[in-house]
Design an enzyme around this catalytic site. Structure first.
Site, PDB file in Angstrom:
ATOM      1  N   ASP A 257     -11.184 -28.150  -4.923  1.00  0.00           N
ATOM      2  CA  ASP A 257     -11.246 -29.576  -4.654  1.00  0.00           C
ATOM      3  C   ASP A 257     -12.410 -29.859  -3.697  1.00  0.00           C
ATOM      4  O   ASP A 257     -12.636 -29.114  -2.744  1.00  0.00           O
ATOM      5  CB  ASP A 257      -9.920 -29.997  -4.001  1.00  0.00           C
TER       6      ASP A 257
ATOM      7  N   GLU B 151     -15.354 -29.263  -7.761  1.00  0.00           N
ATOM      8  CA  GLU B 151     -15.967 -30.590  -7.758  1.00  0.00           C
ATOM      9  C   GLU B 151     -17.236 -30.513  -6.907  1.00  0.00           C
ATOM     10  O   GLU B 151     -17.145 -30.278  -5.701  1.00  0.00           O
ATOM     11  CB  GLU B 151     -15.023 -31.612  -7.122  1.00  0.00           C
TER      12      GLU B 151
END
Ligand code: CA
Length: 670
Positions: free
Chosen positions: A357, A388
């Site tokens: 994340d 990400e």
């Protein structure tokens, strides 16, 4: 610069004084601190054996550390007793140690840390088990947590080129009563363990694991499953959260277990989930959120105040995560923590991959060290790592380090992939402007972006492009933002009617899926994208109701034709190496076709592969509202994909030209 840092030697007396956040920042960022207090050992936490448990906690700025032992994970439980408190002694590098004789399996513990003028009782950041809500840690004999047959459970690993990722939240998978999953297992780890469930037990329509077995995907990516803070585990009050708020990184979340009070049960049930997925031939990717914690009021800050969080020059916490507490991968003990945590989940739980994340908040050095450490395992090279490549806002990485963002793609090692938001937005429109369309739903002048997607390239403004398409995760839906179906409704119908199965939207959905499958990169989808999943227009459902979030298995089967189309696309992609060869040594060549009408992108791909049904293919994406005619080389072609059907053997033969229906994908091979 602080006076003390001019001496190249930080005396302990210096560390046990009360200081401001700004002063601590300078100390913790200094090389001298690392030199004198970085602890290399991998034995922090509770080291269990039947004869004794040795507790080790790194707390270099503490004046005193006490170890507290309890019979239960919280005071509210029956027969909860404080068993004893033991003074810990300071060893080298700021590590405090206590040895307790006897078999402590199932004993709960905390540390009382006196540091920087405060006394805090805290759980162990290295805890492998914990009590309800994760406040107290638990000593655990991990062997006792293994489900039957765990010794035979092995990693399920696929080559990158075959990888197809399906992203699911543990609750969403089986919360729907029509899932056919036993009521006590619904929304739990154990919801993954029943392999013969059907829609309302109709014995016809497979649901949950029974459904996944035949979906043709290779990996499930599970939304946060480490212990997180936003849900009260002591009370099953129907609350829902995605779980991007870590509390104990190395312990499974309690609300997904059938008994969050007994620390060993969630571990056992988590392992049962993994074993069931593995048995179905599915790899498991864990979504890890090392970039921030539930709050700064955490075990980290209670153990070594300020150390684990990144700060601005004035000492205030960085907020690149939009959660006001970015962790500090750029400090050595947290960098090491991340590496050890990843290795622990691989070894103890047989996790097959990790999704990071807000990876853009970590530095490329840390990410590369994780890749290296994983590669050093026997089978490690097949463990998939991706993240990400962005952050919510700015953070304050130590000077000289590079954030693991999209423009740093060439600073990331091989086989660290990034989510490709350029392709995502080109296909269906921007994530944050709900009514704005992309290529498939009426957008203009997006042909070039789709061509770049096909070739495995990212935004042309970026100087550095991927060294190979396996660095890209291609997708049009994920837990964040609207579901694909909702985005189509909002951008085309604009009437908030998410329930009608509109034919034109279905065509756009199919075309979007085809572009993902026939672009260079690793395909990824949100669970249910293949069946028109809706959240009724809610584009941020992180704490919405269970009902809004869950997979609606009845609706899934209203979109059975779409599910079949997705399965078919995956099979066609697999049938020709030209489509799925995403390595840097790829031998196939892609030629983008020119002189096409607007809103049409097409390419020819050639490759010579042994034992391949196809040596050449033409892929056509027609996003226009007109039927188009594409001239073909004079020979016989097999149609592999049209607006309705898919077949890796060929639906039918055609010659001379291809007639492509409005808003559809068309693939031929020979
Ligand atoms: Ca929790």
């Amino acid at each position: 610069m602080l006076e003390i840092l001019k001496n190249a030697h930080i005396e302990r007396e210096v560390l046990i004084q009360d200081r401001t956040a700004k002063e601590w920042r300078e100390i913790f960022n200094s090389q001298d601190f690392d030199q004198e207090y970085y602890y290399e050992g991998n034995d922090l936490g509770a080291n269990y054996s039947k004869e004794k448990t040795v507790f080790k906690v790194w707390a270099p700025i503490a004046k005193e550390v006490l170890l507290n032992l309890f019979s239960r994970g919280s005071d509210e439980e029956d027969d909860s007793q404080h068993l004893r408190t033991i003074q810990m002694s300071l060893s080298k590098k700021g590590v405090w140690i206590a040895e307790v004789k006897g078999d402590l399996h199932g004993t709960y513990y905390t540390y009382t840390v006196n540091a920087n003028g405060k006394v805090n009782e805290t759980g162990d950041i290295y805890a492998k088990a914990c009590g309800v809500n994760g406040h107290r840690s638990m000593v655990v004999d991990l062997e006792k947590t293994n489900p039957e047959g765990w010794e035979e459970d092995k990693h399920v690993l696929y080559p990158l080129e075959e990888t197809q990722i399906w992203e699911i939240h543990i609750g969403d998978f089986s919360n729907d009563p029509s899932s056919g999953v036993k009521a006590s297992y619904r929304g739990k780890y154990l919801g993954f363990t029943e392999d013969d469930t059907t829609l309302n037990n109709d014995k016809i329509h497979p649901t949950c694991l029974n459904y996944l077995k035949n979906l043709a995907i290779t990996h499930v990516q599970i939304l946060p499953s480490f212990d997180y803070g936003s849900i009260d585990e002591s009370n099953d009050n129907n609350k829902f959260n995605w779980g991007y708020d870590p509390a104990n990184y190395n312990v499974p979340e309690g609300s997904y277990s059938t008994d969050p009070f007994k620390g060993e049960i969630r571990i056992n049930e988590y392992k049962q989930m993994i074993a069931a997925l593995h048995k179905a031939g599915i790899s498991v990717v864990m979504d890890v959120v090392y970039n921030h914690t539930y709050s700064v009021d955490s075990h980290f800050n209670h153990t070594v105040p300020y150390y684990y969080y990144r700060q601005w020059e004035d000492g205030s916490y960085c907020d690149g995560s939009a959660c006001e507490n970015d962790t500090a991968s750029d400090r050595k003990m947290f960098q090491k923590y991340m590496i050890e945590s990843v290795l622990y989940w691989i070894k103890e739980y047989h996790i097959d991959g990790f999704r990071f994340d807000l990876m853009g908040l970590h530095d490329t050095e840390t990410m590369n060290l994780i890749r290296e450490a994983v590669d050093n395992l026997d089978f490690g090279k097949d463990i998939i790592l991706y993240g990400e490549p962005w952050s919510a806002t700015d953070t304050n990485l130590k000077e000289g380090l590079i954030p693991a963002k999209k423009d740093a793609i060439l600073h990331l090692k091989d086989r660290i992939s990034i989510f490709n938001d350029d392709t995502r937005d080109a296909i269906k429109g921007p994530f944050n402007e709900l009514e704005e369309p992309g290529f498939v739903n009426g957008g203009e002048n997006l042909e070039e972006k789709i061509e770049r997607a096909v070739l495995g390239l990212i935004d042309k403004k970026l100087v550095d492009q991927p060294r190979a398409p396996y660095q890209l995760i291609n997708y049009v839906s994920a837990h964040d933002n609207s579901t694909l179906w909702d985005k189509l409704v909002d951008s085309v119908k604009k009437n908030r009617d998410y329930l009608t199965k509109y034919k034109d939207l279905l065509a756009m959905n199919k075309l979007a899926a085809a572009i993902v499958q026939f672009s260079k990169g690793i395909p990824f989808m949100q669970a249910g994208e293949e069946a028109g999943r809706t959240k009724l227009g809610e584009d941020n459902s992180f704490c919405s109701s269970r009902e809004l979030n869950q997979l609606d298995w009845k609706r899934m089967y209203k979109f059975e034709d779409l599910i079949d189309y997705y399965k078919g696309l995956i099979k066609v992609r697999k049938s020709f190496k030209g489509f799925h060869d995403i390595s840097e040594n790829c031998t196939s060549t892609i030629t983008i076709l020119t002189d096409l009408p607007k809103k049409v992108v097409a390419y020819k791909i050639k490759g010579s592969y042994e034992n391949s049904a196809w040596q050449e293919a033409i892929v056509i994406f027609n996003a226009s509202k007109e039927e188009i005619k594409i001239q073909l080389d004079e020979c016989e072609w097999k149609v592999l994909v049209d607006e309705k059907n898919t077949s890796s053997q060929g639906i039918k033969s055609i010659k001379e030209y291809a007639l492509v229906q409005p808003i559809s994908a068309y693939v031929v091979g020979r």
